[in-house]
Design a protein around this motif. Sequence first.
Motif, PDB file in Angstrom:
ATOM      1  N   ASN A 403       0.795  -1.491   0.155  1.00 20.47           N
ATOM      2  CA  ASN A 403      -0.022  -0.149  -0.071  1.00 20.47           C
ATOM      3  C   ASN A 403       0.895   1.298  -0.012  1.00 20.47           C
ATOM      4  OD1 ASN A 403      -2.291  -1.264   0.047  1.00 20.47           O
ATOM      5  ND2 ASN A 403      -2.532  -1.448   2.111  1.00 20.47           N
ATOM      6  N   GLN A 404       2.240   0.983   0.505  1.00 17.22           N
ATOM      7  CA  GLN A 404       2.870   2.418   0.488  1.00 17.22           C
ATOM      8  C   GLN A 404       4.204   2.579  -0.320  1.00 17.22           C
ATOM      9  OE1 GLN A 404       4.323   3.108   4.793  1.00 17.22           O
ATOM     10  NE2 GLN A 404       2.607   1.687   5.474  1.00 17.22           N
ATOM     11  N   ALA A 405       4.539   1.316  -1.144  1.00 16.08           N
ATOM     12  CA  ALA A 405       5.653   1.504  -2.022  1.00 16.08           C
ATOM     13  C   ALA A 405       5.207   2.232  -3.037  1.00 16.08           C
ATOM     14  CB  ALA A 405       6.234   0.055  -2.190  1.00 16.08           C
ATOM     15  N   THR A 406       6.373   2.868  -3.731  1.00 17.79           N
ATOM     16  CA  THR A 406       6.368   3.569  -5.007  1.00 17.79           C
ATOM     17  C   THR A 406       7.356   2.874  -5.884  1.00 17.79           C
ATOM     18  OG1 THR A 406       7.934   5.194  -4.357  1.00 17.79           O
ATOM     19  CG2 THR A 406       5.713   5.544  -3.790  1.00 17.79           C
ATOM     20  N   SER A 407       7.484   3.760  -7.171  1.00 16.73           N
ATOM     21  CA  SER A 407       8.498   3.152  -8.046  1.00 16.73           C
ATOM     22  C   SER A 407       9.748   3.663  -7.588  1.00 16.73           C
ATOM     23  CB  SER A 407       8.093   4.007  -9.503  1.00 16.73           C
ATOM     24  OG  SER A 407       8.141   5.218  -9.375  1.00 16.73           O
ATOM     25  N   ASN A 408       9.972   4.202  -6.566  1.00 19.77           N
ATOM     26  CA  ASN A 408      11.336   4.712  -5.902  1.00 19.77           C
ATOM     27  C   ASN A 408      11.620   4.216  -4.710  1.00 19.77           C
ATOM     28  OD1 ASN A 408      13.890   6.248  -6.262  1.00 19.77           O
ATOM     29  ND2 ASN A 408      12.874   7.985  -5.074  1.00 19.77           N
ATOM     30  N   SER A 409      11.031   3.120  -4.441  1.00 21.99           N
ATOM     31  CA  SER A 409      11.285   2.323  -3.110  1.00 21.99           C
ATOM     32  C   SER A 409      12.045   1.096  -3.304  1.00 21.99           C
ATOM     33  CB  SER A 409       9.941   1.938  -2.533  1.00 21.99           C
ATOM     34  OG  SER A 409       8.968   3.070  -2.072  1.00 21.99           O
ATOM     35  N   LEU A 410      12.679   0.907  -2.250  1.00 20.52           N
ATOM     36  CA  LEU A 410      13.500  -0.618  -1.922  1.00 20.52           C
ATOM     37  C   LEU A 410      12.901  -1.368  -1.034  1.00 20.52           C
ATOM     38  CD1 LEU A 410      15.971  -2.252  -2.421  1.00 20.52           C
ATOM     39  CD2 LEU A 410      16.993  -1.180  -0.648  1.00 20.52           C
ATOM     40  N   VAL A 411      12.499  -2.776  -1.586  1.00 23.45           N
ATOM     41  CA  VAL A 411      11.446  -3.468  -0.636  1.00 23.45           C
ATOM     42  C   VAL A 411      12.363  -4.819  -0.652  1.00 23.45           C
ATOM     43  CG1 VAL A 411       9.571  -5.158  -0.483  1.00 23.45           C
ATOM     44  CG2 VAL A 411       9.451  -2.825  -1.656  1.00 23.45           C
ATOM     45  N   LEU A 412      12.613  -5.126   0.608  1.00 20.65           N
ATOM     46  CA  LEU A 412      13.733  -6.457   1.089  1.00 20.65           C
ATOM     47  C   LEU A 412      12.540  -7.450   1.772  1.00 20.65           C
ATOM     48  CD1 LEU A 412      16.504  -4.256   2.713  1.00 20.65           C
ATOM     49  CD2 LEU A 412      16.205  -5.160   0.102  1.00 20.65           C
ATOM     50  N   VAL A 413      12.641  -8.484   1.324  1.00 20.60           N
ATOM     51  CA  VAL A 413      11.635  -9.568   1.864  1.00 20.60           C
ATOM     52  C   VAL A 413      12.341 -10.845   2.255  1.00 20.60           C
ATOM     53  CG1 VAL A 413       9.336 -10.769   1.789  1.00 20.60           C
ATOM     54  CG2 VAL A 413       9.716  -8.626   0.603  1.00 20.60           C
ATOM     55  N   ASP A 414      12.302 -11.430   3.412  1.00 24.48           N
ATOM     56  CA  ASP A 414      12.735 -12.596   3.923  1.00 24.48           C
ATOM     57  C   ASP A 414      12.065 -13.683   3.671  1.00 24.48           C
ATOM     58  OD1 ASP A 414      15.147 -14.373   4.626  1.00 24.48           O
ATOM     59  OD2 ASP A 414      14.898 -13.824   6.616  1.00 24.48           O
ATOM     60  N   GLU A 415      12.317 -14.857   3.021  1.00 29.13           N
ATOM     61  CA  GLU A 415      11.471 -15.946   2.966  1.00 29.13           C
ATOM     62  C   GLU A 415       9.939 -15.452   2.684  1.00 29.13           C
ATOM     63  OE1 GLU A 415      12.606 -18.688   3.161  1.00 29.13           O
ATOM     64  OE2 GLU A 415      14.440 -18.546   4.012  1.00 29.13           O
ATOM     65  N   ILE A 416       9.964 -15.012   1.466  1.00 25.98           N
ATOM     66  CA  ILE A 416       8.585 -14.578   0.882  1.00 25.98           C
ATOM     67  C   ILE A 416       7.762 -15.527   0.812  1.00 25.98           C
ATOM     68  CG2 ILE A 416       9.288 -14.511  -1.414  1.00 25.98           C
ATOM     69  CD1 ILE A 416       7.397 -12.106  -1.910  1.00 25.98           C
ATOM     70  N   GLY A 417       6.299 -15.637   1.039  1.00 26.18           N
ATOM     71  CA  GLY A 417       5.461 -16.728   1.022  1.00 26.18           C
ATOM     72  C   GLY A 417       5.404 -17.926   1.831  1.00 26.18           C
ATOM     73  N   ALA A 418       6.307 -17.652   3.019  1.00 28.82           N
ATOM     74  CA  ALA A 418       6.843 -19.064   3.972  1.00 28.82           C
ATOM     75  C   ALA A 418       5.598 -18.719   4.945  1.00 28.82           C
ATOM     76  CB  ALA A 418       8.129 -18.593   4.538  1.00 28.82           C
ATOM     77  N   GLY A 419       5.533 -20.047   5.762  1.00 20.90           N
ATOM     78  CA  GLY A 419       4.624 -20.166   6.627  1.00 20.90           C
ATOM     79  C   GLY A 419       3.147 -20.912   6.305  1.00 20.90           C
ATOM     80  N   THR A 420       3.206 -21.305   5.042  1.00 22.11           N
ATOM     81  CA  THR A 420       2.080 -22.059   4.617  1.00 22.11           C
ATOM     82  C   THR A 420       2.089 -23.080   3.648  1.00 22.11           C
ATOM     83  OG1 THR A 420      -0.359 -21.594   3.702  1.00 22.11           O
ATOM     84  CG2 THR A 420       1.670 -20.295   2.735  1.00 22.11           C
ATOM     85  N   ASP A 421       1.246 -23.676   2.793  1.00 24.75           N
ATOM     86  CA  ASP A 421       1.366 -24.825   2.070  1.00 24.75           C
ATOM     87  C   ASP A 421       2.228 -24.324   0.827  1.00 24.75           C
ATOM     88  OD1 ASP A 421       0.398 -27.352   0.713  1.00 24.75           O
ATOM     89  OD2 ASP A 421       0.136 -25.554  -0.932  1.00 24.75           O
ATOM     90  N   PRO A 422       3.306 -25.226   0.845  1.00 23.15           N
ATOM     91  CA  PRO A 422       4.340 -24.586  -0.146  1.00 23.15           C
ATOM     92  C   PRO A 422       3.696 -24.210  -1.799  1.00 23.15           C
ATOM     93  CG  PRO A 422       4.899 -26.810   0.796  1.00 23.15           C
ATOM     94  CD  PRO A 422       3.684 -26.165   1.316  1.00 23.15           C
ATOM     95  N   LYS A 423       2.842 -25.084  -2.276  1.00 22.31           N
ATOM     96  CA  LYS A 423       2.243 -24.813  -3.522  1.00 22.31           C
ATOM     97  C   LYS A 423       1.855 -23.155  -3.611  1.00 22.31           C
ATOM     98  CE  LYS A 423       3.391 -28.473  -5.762  1.00 22.31           C
ATOM     99  NZ  LYS A 423       4.221 -28.370  -6.947  1.00 22.31           N
ATOM    100  N   GLU A 424       0.876 -23.018  -2.429  1.00 26.07           N
ATOM    101  CA  GLU A 424      -0.031 -21.907  -2.373  1.00 26.07           C
ATOM    102  C   GLU A 424       1.014 -20.685  -2.042  1.00 26.07           C
ATOM    103  OE1 GLU A 424      -3.075 -22.132   0.593  1.00 26.07           O
ATOM    104  OE2 GLU A 424      -4.198 -23.326  -0.787  1.00 26.07           O
ATOM    105  N   GLY A 425       2.087 -20.998  -1.122  1.00 26.85           N
ATOM    106  CA  GLY A 425       2.878 -20.057  -0.587  1.00 26.85           C
ATOM    107  C   GLY A 425       3.650 -19.530  -1.922  1.00 26.85           C
ATOM    108  N   ALA A 426       4.125 -20.447  -3.016  1.00 30.94           N
ATOM    109  CA  ALA A 426       5.084 -20.216  -3.786  1.00 30.94           C
ATOM    110  C   ALA A 426       4.131 -19.345  -4.942  1.00 30.94           C
ATOM    111  CB  ALA A 426       5.535 -21.393  -4.565  1.00 30.94           C
ATOM    112  N   ALA A 427       3.077 -19.803  -5.098  1.00 30.95           N
ATOM    113  CA  ALA A 427       1.998 -18.878  -6.177  1.00 30.95           C
ATOM    114  C   ALA A 427       1.954 -17.613  -5.544  1.00 30.95           C
ATOM    115  CB  ALA A 427       0.666 -19.659  -6.326  1.00 30.95           C
ATOM    116  N   LEU A 428       1.626 -17.341  -4.307  1.00 27.19           N
ATOM    117  CA  LEU A 428       1.369 -16.197  -3.575  1.00 27.19           C
ATOM    118  C   LEU A 428       2.517 -15.334  -3.620  1.00 27.19           C
ATOM    119  CD1 LEU A 428      -0.738 -14.706  -2.091  1.00 27.19           C
ATOM    120  CD2 LEU A 428       0.009 -15.520   0.121  1.00 27.19           C
ATOM    121  N   ALA A 429       3.852 -15.893  -3.732  1.00 27.98           N
ATOM    122  CA  ALA A 429       4.964 -14.983  -3.597  1.00 27.98           C
ATOM    123  C   ALA A 429       5.204 -14.611  -5.115  1.00 27.98           C
ATOM    124  CB  ALA A 429       6.333 -16.083  -3.295  1.00 27.98           C
ATOM    125  N   ILE A 430       5.005 -15.519  -6.040  1.00 29.62           N
ATOM    126  CA  ILE A 430       5.147 -14.914  -7.403  1.00 29.62           C
ATOM    127  C   ILE A 430       3.993 -13.836  -7.586  1.00 29.62           C
ATOM    128  CG2 ILE A 430       4.574 -15.670 -10.005  1.00 29.62           C
ATOM    129  CD1 ILE A 430       5.742 -18.304  -9.086  1.00 29.62           C
TER     130      ILE A 430
END
Length: 789
Positions: A403-430
Amino acid sequence: MNKRGLTTLEFDKVKEKMTGMLSSPIGHRELAELQPATDPSIIQRRLDETKDATDILRLKGGIPLPELADLTPHMKRLAIDAALNGTELAAVGRVLQTAMSVRTFFSQLAEDGTELRQLNETAKQIVALPDLTRQLNTSIEPDGRVSDAASEELARIRRRIKSTEDLIRSRMQNYVRGKQARYLSEPIITMRNDRYVVPVKTEYRGRLGGVVHDESQSGQTLYIEPEDVVDLNNRLRQSQVQERNEEARILQELSAVLTPHREDILANADVLGHLDFVNAKARYAHQLNATEPQLSTDGHINLRQARHPLLDPETAVPNDITLGDDYDAIIITGPNTGGKTITLKTLGLSQLMAQSGLFIPAFEGSHVAVFDNVFADIGDEQSIEQSLSTFSSHMDNLIQILNQATSNSLVLVDEIGAGTDPKEGAALAIAILDAFGTIGADVVATTHYPELKAYGYDRPRTTNASMEFDGETLQPTYRLLLGIPGRSNALEISQRLGLRSDIIAAARELTSQDSQDLNAMIGDLVAQRKQATDEAATLAEQLADATKLQTELTAQFDRFTEQKTHQLDVAKQEANHIVADAKKQSDKIIHHLRQMEVKQGAGVRENELIDAQGKLNALRQDPSLANNKVLARARKKHTFHPGDAVVVKSYGQHGTINRQLSAHEWEVQMGALKMKVDDSDLEKSNEPTANEKEQRASRTAVHSNIGARAQAQLDLRGHRYDAAMSEVDRFIDSALLANLGEVTIVHGKGTGALRQGVTEYLRSNPRVKSFGFAPANAGGDGATVVKLG
């Protein structure tokens, strides 16, 4: 900047490292308020200040700033016409004195030619108040006491106090050391109620008389002021009251003098506090071995061998991190404990430090972008209070970032989509990564999902990365490999740790062929990258050697060309002189032949023509440069050997060559000094070598022995004037050759002509140190004594 990102990336811990490097409350306040800026001009100004401070730290040991107090409450009291106490005035005086010293310090830097980007202008903001500073420092001691120099009246009162105290002690010594000492509990002089007393045993209270001021807890001792010092104590108390009143008047007067300058004093304190903060930034940069980052106007990040600033620099593994040029998103895959999270924090914290005007722990030439925000979703943020699981907490954070990021932001995410079903987590991460790509933000994410390896390969402006893993030692190397996805090493690690081979085989059968092919492909890529890296390092080393060799050859060729040109110029000049001389001689020969022809009429004889032809042939010079005497002399002048006498041209000093150090460098002995000198700075000297000097010395000794027999007196009486002058000339030469220091010339009195001639000769001879008539008993003005040197 969002506070959550700053907290997650531990920006406050970086600021804590700088706390102990500050010496003023304003410096501490600036550090506490320090936040990353988003305006490039502000960031660059902050970096310029840090660069200036690091240069000053390197050249002068830092800006000289003592411990300073916060003057804000003092100035508020002055605003309501309150008087400051001695301690407060001393604090103000310290700030004023420091302001003067810092101004002088920067003026001296300017005189020394030290170039600064920003801090010269900052120092110019200091308002000089020399008279006020001098008055405060004269009147108030550093510890806040009012000095005797504050006023003549105070000095007079304090002299009176001292004399009264000396008199009281003198009188009371009679009680301590005299016959009455036996009445005392202890032979001491003490104070009670600001009055001098002695401790008297209770049973002897009537022996001394005077006033009782106190009693011991046991009741066995009374503290009595003897009667004969009561008046003196009264006088002392009166003087002490006068002293306090005078001190109060002085403090009030000084406070009134300060009041009109409140704003200037506070402004000076602010400048000094800011310089203190800049000093701390420089010290922290030195501690980290950090360098100045370059701001990229195109939003590109290129960190060269960047280290995490909070890790031990001896053990932290540096990495190259690039983003924003060929790709805007990096997907880092690989096993746990491989360094993925530290890499994210290194990137984020380096960017925050740079935008705060701090140097970063990376190699010189590193570039950073300017982001309007740095978002970070790193670590396990499970919240019991909010009844959120790890997945829910991460997802809540990612929603806020989206909601806050812009085209001039840097986003760092560790283990994106982790903590749920691997298939759903991977799809959500993508899907989330695609959403950030639509926004245009720069993203670096870590993951275990193999599906994201293909995502990093397929998506435009997205690349894979992994943390290197040593298959031999089964240990991570913590090195980032850009462009290569991480492979799973679970089966290899398990096998090396001793898991049964049948279990390993069963696990391989259960693993899909696609996964095995992908891991094999990744392993091959890693091997190829390592080979390419090793070859690149070897080629870089060879290129460096070749470049060095080319530089040396170019320098030698330039040296040769310069010497060749110089020698040719000298040869041409010499040749022009020879040609001119030859032309003069040939003209004389031709003129002579014509004269002979005119005189003889019939012509010139054959033998005369042959002689003339021979003279003309003798004028001919060999055109070959190999036989050119001028060039030969020039070459000989620049050909050196050990023992040669030379002149070091840059110093204009004579010396002797000891030995050759390299192709163009020689060790030259100049007196007691040995120097390494380039042959371009050397020239052969006509001065004798050491051996030649010894030979000459021996010859001089022989001459001296011979000359010792030379006469020290010359008698000119009866000689004619011209013959006498010749005799004088030979006599002086012989005396000099014989090393005679003093000789006598007897010329008689006569007409005075010989005496006058001798005087004129001696006056014109530079080897004559002095001369004068002989003493009366040795000839008087009929003889001249000459001192030679």
